[in-house]
Design an enzyme around this catalytic site. Structure first.
Site, short mmCIF file in Angstrom:
data_model
loop_
_atom_site.label_atom_id
_atom_site.label_comp_id
_atom_site.label_asym_id
_atom_site.label_seq_id
_atom_site.Cartn_x
_atom_site.Cartn_y
_atom_site.Cartn_z
N GLU A 124 0.62 -1.17 0.10
CA GLU A 124 0.13 0.13 0.08
C GLU A 124 0.81 1.39 -0.11
OE1 GLU A 124 -4.09 -1.43 1.80
OE2 GLU A 124 -2.84 -0.65 3.36
N LEU A 125 1.74 1.61 -1.05
CA LEU A 125 2.55 2.74 -1.11
C LEU A 125 2.22 3.53 -2.13
CD1 LEU A 125 5.98 0.55 -1.01
CD2 LEU A 125 4.75 1.72 0.95
#
Ligand code: BMA
Length: 975
Positions: free
Chosen positions: A479-480
């Site tokens: 989840e960057l």
């Protein structure tokens, strides 16, 4: 004691100019754990982590029990020293002596013979130190003591954070759970807390270590890589499957490599028959590695396939290192497989467009040149303490994965790199492991020391596991792009360019080259989740340019990650994301009463007890503690709301029975939601988005708490795992309903690799099981293409059900199709059934289905029958002390159509008595308020009409009594 002759021989082996190596494992129980500050000095194990030794010595209680997580914070704030007993058997004549550690968690100061050796600061790196000088000066065997001091990780992280000039991030970007500043340190990120787990920040030598002694012309192979790919293959691009295999092998060594050393190989099958052997060519030597390669012709080996897609063919390869005079120096044997696995993110081709696939990019996996549908879930660290995770535990988990029709796990990015035994088991079971570097839900510093540290960690792990055919992908982190960079943009848009550049420094300029320079066989993506690459050019300085949000309306790009805690999202397809692949989605549920009892006192067994609340870490605000209970009620409130919106609300009089019913109800909502989402994503394989993957969040638990897991801490399956197993069947039939317009469609989806034809059948009933004369098709012949879906019914409930009360209508749909699993020649019948009810079960006119349950010892099957109505969510349950997986569970039953259910016992501490504890219930029981074991049950005039789960009777009894009578008798016996 070695006899004098043996001792002389051993010494002779270590004379100068010898190629000998002697390896002394440090594993064992001859260690002491101490902290003078806490006045603790106790026996310890190696490998281990301090909490485990403290627990074994009785200094602390079970870390996972009740609120011990909070009470044991002092352990994380202490400094712990692991001290060996004097190390026997070290030769003073060795040319060199080395300490080799495969994993130290995390901040250490190491001393040997009382002399400082080194400090370490990365849990994920392998470390090796030359201690020859120290040993020479340490002639007295009793002084040969190794001591490893572990500094407190939370304290160290805080100290690094407050260094002058240290990086900071805009408000709200860094996701904090319990301890802060995890992004400054290279340690399992979830050790500082996560929304499904406790925060222990453990310390200790979590992996094995050795002392290695070498002769003067000797090396020790500390790590190695075997990379198997098709000639000409490049990462991320589908290779030509007609090309031969290239085997590239590289050994990482320390010691003294003689000049002109050579490499050879032997490839055998598992029965040790040689398939190919010879010298490796193009040998290249540096002061740390020696590398060579060979070609294996196409037909020499059989391909490796994931579960249900073909056999898991495996081979052994031995790489041997020889001196120029052909003396053997060292060798490494690895079990390997021949396959290509590619994450294809190429632009949609004209050919694909012509097939009706939406423009944009692909985002799917290809195994051996074939697209396939990835079915699976996300794996989290299976225990807060890796040092006690055994191969047996992982094997049991993998058996559940395969039994659940899953072929891929995403090994989530903020735990630890998986141990070799985990990949070994995945190779055997055919489970693809999408593997990730350990970065998640935060942005990270990019100073040179941090980047160098990360690079070393990445190289070690990439090289260690690359030979496993189950390794499917390297991803930079969790989840960057979709979350972290978006949060920067929300909080401080003017700083987005700066933090995007930093993100690229770490994930595109540091980790990408670590992958591409070491392996040709494995694809890399910087972030899970992302919209994929915009361009890929291997001759450019930056081979990948990410697409980010450069999107064209109407085009479809990468992965989706979807969470929405408003329970109204169930059955609302317009809320779901449309992408090429779903890498995570979910909702949390409570574990079973049987699991709760293992970690919580009886007096705390209620839905909102302080203990239960404080074990719910789904706390968007972060920072749980015993005086901040309000935060943890958020998760409990979401689950409560979901149950109240969709189902009859449990209201048992007995508080524990009520707690149990509530736990179970939250599991049904979770399963309902995941089935809805999985069916939706899978249907996308036949829609323009050509959706090719569904990995739900999350496979398993690491303690007993409300989480997203489908498998509880001890291995018991929640409703979710059974429901996912069913909706991951190769051919499924599923309804899609728009509650506002009444538009109901039913689709068949198949992930088989050839088109299959069959029949879909529809029958409408009221809840009592009476068939309704609804003007809609009864049966449809269909053909569904390879990895595709087709609509088999479309109608409007507003038309066809206008004469009926929607709360008393149930549609049963089933499908039968003939085909074969990929890479098999056996044709079989694929069957699947499903039910649709237009109103929530909360308002449905459920009837007592009169369930009966019998057990036949001869066939080892349970038989469940609904005697007088449709039973929703039929649930076989069993007591504590064993873990049993039924072949099917959480199904619906039509009256008069008995279901036989087999089972597998995973573990049994009851001596077989678990069979006597099996009961059956259904959603109807939830409408009943009686309590288990209360006298109110005695008035039962039919099966289960008291709302009490029904125990089984043996099939032998069944022959002499009617089904109904059997169940009544069984019920009375139980009272
Ligand atoms: C995503 C995951 C995890 C998390 C899960 C549930 O954010 O990547 O970080 O545990 O959802 O919230």
């Amino acid at each position: 004691m070695p006899n004098p002759k043996q001792a002389a021989l051993a010494a002779a082996l270590l004379l100068p100019f010898s190629a000998t190596q002697t390896v002394h494992p440090l594993s064992g129980s001859n260690w002491t754990l101490s902290d003078p500050g806490s006045n603790v000095s106790i026996p310890a194990n190696f490998p281990s982590q301090a909490h485990l030794d403290l627990y074994a010595a009785g200094i602390i209680g079970d870390p996972l029990y009740a609120l011990n997580e909070f009470e044991q914070r002092w352990v994380a704030y202490s400094n712990w020293t692991y001290t060996s007993a004097p190390l026997p058997g070290l030769s003073p004549n060795a040319s060199s002596t080395w300490l080799l550690f495969n994993g130290l968690d995390t901040f250490t100061s190491i001393s040997f013979c009382g002399q400082f050796v080194a400090s370490t600061n990365n849990q994920f790196r392998q470390y090796w130190f030359d201690v020859s000088e120290i040993l020479h000066a340490c002639s007295n065997e009793k002084d040969r003591v190794l001591a490893i001091n572990f500094g407190s990780a939370p304290n160290t992280a805080d100290a690094i954070a407050s260094e002058p000039g240290q990086e900071t991030w805009p408000h709200g970007v860094q996701q904090v759970y319990e301890f802060s500043n995890r992004w400054f340190i290279r340690k399992e990120q979830s050790d500082f807390g996560w929304d499904w787990g406790p925060a222990f920040a453990p310390a200790g030598p979590w992996q094995p270590a050795w002392i290695v002694q070498l002769g003067s012309q000797a090396v020790y192979i500390r790590n190695s890589i075997v990379d198997i790919y098709r000639e000409g293959q490049l990462n991320l691009l589908p290779p030509d499957q007609n090309q031969p295999w290239v085997v590239n092998a590289s050994l990482d060594y320390f010691g003294n490599l003689p000049d002109n050393a050579t490499l050879s190989y032997v490839l055998t099958d598992l029965q040790n028959h040689t398939i190919s052997s010879g010298a490796l060519s193009d040998v290249n030597t540096t002061n740390a590695t020696i590398t060579g390669s060979t070609i294996i012709p196409n037909g020499a080996v059989e391909l490796w396939w994931p579960s249900q897609l073909g056999p898991q063919n495996l081979y052994y390869i031995t790489i041997s290192l020889q001196s120029s005079s052909k003396a053997s120096l060292a060798s490494v044997t690895k079990r390997v497989g021949f396959r290509t696995i590619v994450l294809n993110e190429t632009p949609i081709s004209d050919q694909q467009l012509a097939l009706g696939i939406a423009a944009g990019n692909n985002w799917h996996f290809e195994i051996n040149g074939h697209e396939f549908y990835a079915k699976g879930s996300n794996f989290i660290p299976p225990d807060p303490f890796w040092a006690r995770v055994t191969p047996q535990r992982i094997e049991q988990l993998f058996q559940s994965v395969v039994a659940g029709n899953q072929n891929m796990l995403r090994v989530w990015a903020s735990g630890a790199y998986s141990p070799d035994f985990m990949y070994d088991l995945a190779d055997e079971y055919g489970i693809l492991l999408w593997s990730e570097f350990e970065f998640g839900d935060a942005l990270y510093p990019v100073d040179q020391a941090f980047l160098d540290n990360v690079r070393a960690e990445a190289e070690y792990n990439i090289r260690r596991v690359n030979h496993h055919p189950s390794l499917a992908l390297w991803a930079g982190g969790n989840e960057l792009e979709n979350l972290e960079l978006m949060l920067v943009n929300q909080s401080a848009p003017e700083q987005l360019a700066k933090y995007t550049a930093q993100y690229e420094t770490l994930f595109l300029d540091t980790l990408l080259p670590a992958v591409f320079e070491n392996t040709r066989s494995i694809s890399y993506t910087p972030s899970s989740t992302s919209n994929g690459w915009q361009s890929l050019n291997f001759s450019a300085t930056h081979p990948i340019v990410e697409r980010y949000n450069n999107l064209t309306t109407g085009s479809v790009y990468g992965e989706t990650d979807f969470y929405n805690y408003n329970p109204a999202v169930l059955h609302n397809a317009s809320a779901l994301p449309i992408g090429r692949f779903s890498n995570e989605f979910g909702y949390h549920s409570m574990p079973s009463l049987q699991s709760w009892r293992q970690q919580v006192a009886s007096s705390d067994l209620s839905f909102n007890s302080t203990v239960v609340l404080l074990r719910d870490h789904h706390d968007p605000a972060g920072g749980l503690n015993t005086s901040n209970i309000a935060n943890s009620s958020i998760g409990q409130a979401q689950m409560t709301e979901a149950v109240e919106m969709w189902y009859p609300t449990p209201g048992k009089r007995d508080p524990v029975a009520n707690f149990s019913a509530w736990c179970h109800a939250t599991q049904m909502f979770q399963a309902d939601l995941y089935v809805f989402e999985i069916a939706f994503y899978r249907r996308g394989s036949g829609l323009p988005n050509r959706q090719l993957g569904s990995l739900y969040w999350q496979l398993e638990d690491q303690w007993v708490a409300p989480t997203w897991a489908g498998i509880e801490y001890d291995g018991r399956w929640k409703v979710l795992h059974y429901a996912a197993k069913d909706i991951y069947e190769p051919v499924i039939i599923a309804p899609y309903y728009n509650i506002t317009t009444g538009n109901l469609s039913v689709w068949v989806t198949s992930d088989l690799w050839e088109a299959v034809s069959g029949t879909a059948t529809f029958h409408w009933y009221d809840w009592s099981g009476k068939q309704l004369d609804v003007n809609a098709s009864q049966s449809v012949a269909f053909e569904v293409g390879a990895i595709n879906s087709t609509q088999v019914l479309q109608t409007f409930t507003t038309d066809v059900l206008s004469n009926y009360n929607l709360s008393n209508v149930v549609l049963h749909m089933s499908v039968e199709a003939h085909g074969s699993l990929p890479n098999t020649n056996t044709t079989r019948t694929f069957r699947h059934e499903n039910f649709f009810n237009p109103t929530p079960l909360r308002t449905a006119q459920l009837v007592d289905p009169g369930l009966t349950l019998t057990y036949s010892p001869t066939t080892a099957n349970f038989t469940i029958t609904s005697t007088r109505g449709i039973a929703a969510w039929v649930w076989l349950d069993y007591g504590e002390g064993s873990v049993v997986h039924f072949d099917s569970n959480a199904f619906w039953l039509l009256p008069g159509q008995p279901r036989e259910v087999g089972y597998k016992v995973q573990s049994d501490g009851t001596g077989g008595v678990w069979i006597d504890t099996v009961t059956v219930q259904s959603m109807w029981d939830q409408t009943q308020s009686a309590s288990v074991g209360s006298s109110a049950n005695g008035t039962a005039n039919g099966t289960g009409s008291s709302g009490t789960p029904i125990p089984y009777t043996s099939a032998a009894v069944k022959t002499s009594m009617s089904m109904l009578a059997v169940a009544v008798a069984a019920l009375q016996l139980a009272l």
